[in-house]
Design an enzyme around this catalytic site. Structure first.
Site, PDB file in Angstrom:
ATOM      1  N   ARG A   1     -34.158   5.326   7.834  1.00  0.00           N
ATOM      2  CA  ARG A   1     -34.163   6.320   6.759  1.00  0.00           C
ATOM      3  C   ARG A   1     -35.559   6.848   6.439  1.00  0.00           C
ATOM      4  NH1 ARG A   1     -35.032   9.289   3.367  1.00  0.00           N
ATOM      5  NH2 ARG A   1     -33.788   9.987   1.584  1.00  0.00           N
ATOM      6  N   LYS A   2     -36.574   6.047   6.755  1.00  0.00           N
ATOM      7  CA  LYS A   2     -37.956   6.458   6.465  1.00  0.00           C
ATOM      8  C   LYS A   2     -38.119   6.979   5.040  1.00  0.00           C
ATOM      9  CE  LYS A   2     -39.357   7.590  11.190  1.00  0.00           C
ATOM     10  NZ  LYS A   2     -38.066   7.613  11.908  1.00  0.00           N
TER      11      LYS A   2
HETATM   12  P1  BMP Z   1     -36.015   8.738  21.668  1.00  0.00           P
HETATM   13  O1  BMP Z   1     -36.126   7.433  22.482  1.00  0.00           O
HETATM   14  O2  BMP Z   1     -34.775   9.518  22.038  1.00  0.00           O
HETATM   15  O3  BMP Z   1     -37.263   9.555  21.712  1.00  0.00           O
HETATM   16  O4  BMP Z   1     -35.757   8.303  20.145  1.00  0.00           O
HETATM   17  C1  BMP Z   1     -36.715   7.625  19.406  1.00  0.00           C
HETATM   18  C2  BMP Z   1     -36.156   7.225  18.063  1.00  0.00           C
HETATM   19  O5  BMP Z   1     -37.128   6.475  17.354  1.00  0.00           O
HETATM   20  C3  BMP Z   1     -35.769   8.383  17.155  1.00  0.00           C
HETATM   21  O6  BMP Z   1     -34.595   7.994  16.446  1.00  0.00           O
HETATM   22  C4  BMP Z   1     -36.921   8.510  16.188  1.00  0.00           C
HETATM   23  O7  BMP Z   1     -36.507   8.944  14.903  1.00  0.00           O
HETATM   24  C5  BMP Z   1     -37.460   7.098  16.124  1.00  0.00           C
HETATM   25  N1  BMP Z   1     -38.923   7.002  15.905  1.00  0.00           N
HETATM   26  C6  BMP Z   1     -39.844   7.499  16.817  1.00  0.00           C
HETATM   27  O8  BMP Z   1     -39.477   8.055  17.844  1.00  0.00           O
HETATM   28  N2  BMP Z   1     -41.193   7.348  16.569  1.00  0.00           N
HETATM   29  C7  BMP Z   1     -41.668   6.742  15.445  1.00  0.00           C
HETATM   30  O9  BMP Z   1     -42.874   6.617  15.286  1.00  0.00           O
HETATM   31  C8  BMP Z   1     -40.740   6.230  14.522  1.00  0.00           C
HETATM   32  C9  BMP Z   1     -39.370   6.363  14.759  1.00  0.00           C
HETATM   33  O10 BMP Z   1     -38.509   5.869  13.902  1.00  0.00           O
END
Ligand code: BMP
Length: 264
Positions: free
Chosen positions: A93-94
């Site tokens: 949720r950040k």
């Molecule tokens: P993906 O592997 O498809 O790029 O997804 C990464 C996930 O991690 C996303 O849900 C994103 O909101 C979360 N995220 C991120 O990528 N970097 C951060 O620094 C913090 C995250 O929560």
């Protein structure tokens, strides 16, 4: 950071926080340090992917507010899957507001996040009141909180003094803060305590996504940087991927990296 090199089981045995303990035990029992970020917009698709990755993950990460047809039944079904496949649920949720507001956002509204998410996270930018507010709702439910100490995206402002202050904040709230979103081990354990580091921005195939995301491999994250949990999204369910195959592939890569991590 001595704690980061101990096994999950050794850490679970002495961890004072029930949520962290349960999670560390689960990782070892299931032999998985993989969290899948299921960023899809339909209930059917979310449940379908959760069912497929369930056997391979320790933690299912959601962005519940992107689901077009969200309802209570979705939550009930996710909870059922988490029991069936033995994983925990992390609502990404950040939170980023003052203590009183995040309390309302966490406990109330359509999503009632605290009622179903074992773990959630928040930014430290508003100051310590954000933790106190979330804690009022989450602690009685045995929930755990992660602080965003760093981010994977290019140009992130969460670095240096901001990151250090975030770690210090966590140290003052170890009854509720179980760890960090960070790109490396935070060395917070050097002064005692134990924090679980979860790292997003993980892919075995690509370096970025064209929107600022930056990827590293599970080995880079766990062996070279001291992360505990790898968070993988599109690498697992992206276009043309076999979800089960990819989940198994990332689970294996994450666990091999954990076993390769230097021991004291
Ligand atoms: P993906 O592997 O498809 O790029 O997804 C990464 C996930 O991690 C996303 O849900 C994103 O909101 C979360 N995220 C991120 O990528 N970097 C951060 O620094 C913090 C995250 O929560």
């Amino acid at each position: 950071s001595s704690n980061l090199r101990k096994t999950y089981t050794e850490r679970a045995a002495v961890h004072p926080n029930p949520c962290a303990r349960t999670f560390l035990e689960l990782m070892e029992r299931k032999r998985s340090n993989l969290s899948v970020a299921v960023d899809v917009t339909s209930k059917t698709e979310l449940l379908e992917i959760a069912g497929k990755v369930g056997p391979y993950i320790c933690l299912l990460k959601t962005h519940i507010d992107i689901v077009n047809d969200f309802d209570q039944d979705l939550v009930d079904q996710l909870k059922a899957l988490s029991k069936k496949h033995d994983f925990m649920i992390f609502e990404d949720r950040k939170f980023a507001d003052i203590g009183n507001t995040v309390k309302l956002q966490y406990g109330f509204g359509i999503y009632r996040i605290a009622s179903w998410a074992d773990i959630t996270n928040c930014h430290s930018v508003p100051g310590e009141g954000i933790i106190s507010g979330l804690k009022e709702i989450g602690l009685p439910l045995n929930r755990g909180l992660l602080l965003l100490a760093e981010m994977s995206s290019a140009g992130s402002l969460a670095t240096g003094a901001y990151t250090a202050a975030t770690v210090a904040m966590a140290r003052r709230h170890q009854d509720f803060v179980i760890g960090f979103i960070a790109m490396r081990g935070m060395d917070a354990e050097d002064e005692g305590g134990d924090f679980i580091v979860m790292t997003p921005g993980v892919s075995l195939d690509v370096a970025g996504d064209g929107l600022g995301q930056q990827y590293r491999t599970p080995r880079e994250v766990v062996v070279e940087s001291g992360g505990d949990v790898v968070i993988v999204g599109r690498g697992i369910y992206g276009k043309g991927k076999n979800v089960e195959e990819q989940a198994k592939r990332y689970r294996d890569a994450g666990w091999e990296a954990y076993l390769e991590r230097p021991v004291p």
